[in-house]
Design an enzyme around this catalytic site. Structure first.
Site, PDB file in Angstrom:
ATOM      1  N   SER A 156      35.319   6.090   6.320  1.00  0.00           N
ATOM      2  CA  SER A 156      36.450   5.777   5.443  1.00  0.00           C
ATOM      3  C   SER A 156      36.299   4.355   4.931  1.00  0.00           C
ATOM      4  O   SER A 156      35.726   3.490   5.616  1.00  0.00           O
ATOM      5  CB  SER A 156      37.770   5.910   6.211  1.00  0.00           C
ATOM      6  OG  SER A 156      38.844   5.350   5.471  1.00  0.00           O
ATOM      7  N   TYR A 169      43.293   3.633  12.953  1.00  0.00           N
ATOM      8  CA  TYR A 169      42.391   4.420  12.109  1.00  0.00           C
ATOM      9  C   TYR A 169      41.185   3.596  11.675  1.00  0.00           C
ATOM     10  O   TYR A 169      40.033   4.032  11.776  1.00  0.00           O
ATOM     11  CB  TYR A 169      43.152   4.941  10.891  1.00  0.00           C
ATOM     12  CG  TYR A 169      42.334   5.832   9.980  1.00  0.00           C
ATOM     13  CD1 TYR A 169      42.044   7.142  10.355  1.00  0.00           C
ATOM     14  CD2 TYR A 169      41.852   5.372   8.758  1.00  0.00           C
ATOM     15  CE1 TYR A 169      41.297   7.971   9.529  1.00  0.00           C
ATOM     16  CE2 TYR A 169      41.108   6.187   7.932  1.00  0.00           C
ATOM     17  CZ  TYR A 169      40.837   7.482   8.316  1.00  0.00           C
ATOM     18  OH  TYR A 169      40.085   8.301   7.494  1.00  0.00           O
TER      19      TYR A 169
END
Length: 259
Positions: A156, A169
């Site tokens: 990501s 995250y």
């Protein structure tokens, strides 16, 4: 042991993964589901891992419609002992693994780090990071048995930022990148295995909608578009390793593996 068809020349041109076995985690929705179908259309037998049997059965129907076949594995990637058993079971049935897509992941809590509950932290680390390590440990020997083993771990853009409230995250995705780069460095000159990363960027998924509820999903690329990029990294003809494919910019990022 080997129940995939043997490819002929025409199959190889039209379906470059005919006769190959591809494992996808988080295969029942979003990018994972789209990637599983893309691999099936390319001829692969798909080993689909997901938590929900009903969703796996729907995926099986889509893979059959795409002209291929699947092995369905209803499993929570937090079940590390099941991951450990998986490698042996796949060896007994197929004798090797050709493609591994580490896609399963969760967004986790979007709160200040000091307010993240320990259980929430443990869950996101288990799913986003530790599960991938356990999969590497379980599947590495099988991928080395392939004539062209390919592994793609989904990262990501958050891995390269320190944005407020995205801590768990971002931390896990940054760690996944180092995990993949280390694995790539260790296998670069010793096997036919190639290990790469993909950053999908903003994509029309449930996870994206949860993070940005006011965003118009119609303005975003679909999981199918990202799946085609992942598929390209899985082909025997793709020889790069230790790279990150940045889908938003459509370019490969070089991490400069040691020579």
């Amino acid at each position: 042991m080997n129940d995939a068809p043997t490819p002929d020349a025409n199959q190889t041109l039209l379906h470059p993964l005919t006769g190959r076995y591809a494992l996808v985690t988080g295969a029942t929705r979003g990018i994972g589901q789209a990637t599983a179908v893309a691999l099936a259309k390319a001829g692969a037998h798909v080993i689909a891992i997901g938590r929900t049997s009903g969703a796996l059965e729907e995926l099986d129907d889509a893979i059959t419609e795409a002209g291929s076949s699947a092995t369905l594995v209803p499993m929570d990637v937090k079940d590390f002992e099941a991951i450990d058993r998986l490698g042996g079971a796949l060896y007994e049935r197929f004798g090797r693994l050709d493609v591994f897509i580490g896609n399963a992941g969760i967004l986790g809590p979007m709160t200040p780090l000091a307010q993240v509950e320990p259980k929430e932290w443990d869950d996101i680390v288990a799913i986003n990071l530790t599960a991938n390590y356990r999969l590497v440990r379980s599947l590495d020997p099988l991928l080395r048995l392939s004539t062209a083993g390919r592994a793609v771990l989904v990262s990501s853009g958050a891995a390269h930022k320190a944005r407020a409230y995205w801590g768990p995250y971002a931390v896990t995705k940054a760690a996944v990148e180092v995990l993949a780069r280390t694995w790539a460095a260790e296998t670069a000159n010793l096997s036919n295995l190639r290990v790469n990363l993909l950053n999908p960027g903003p994509v029309r998924t449930r996870m994206r909608a949860k993070a940005f509820p006011s965003e118009d999903p119609e303005t975003l690329p679909t999981p199918d578009e990202v799946a085609e990029a992942i598929l390209a990294l899985c082909l025997p003809s793709f020889e790069e390793t230790g790279r990150l494919y940045d889908f938003p910019t459509r370019r490969l990022v070089d991490f400069h593996l040691p020579g």
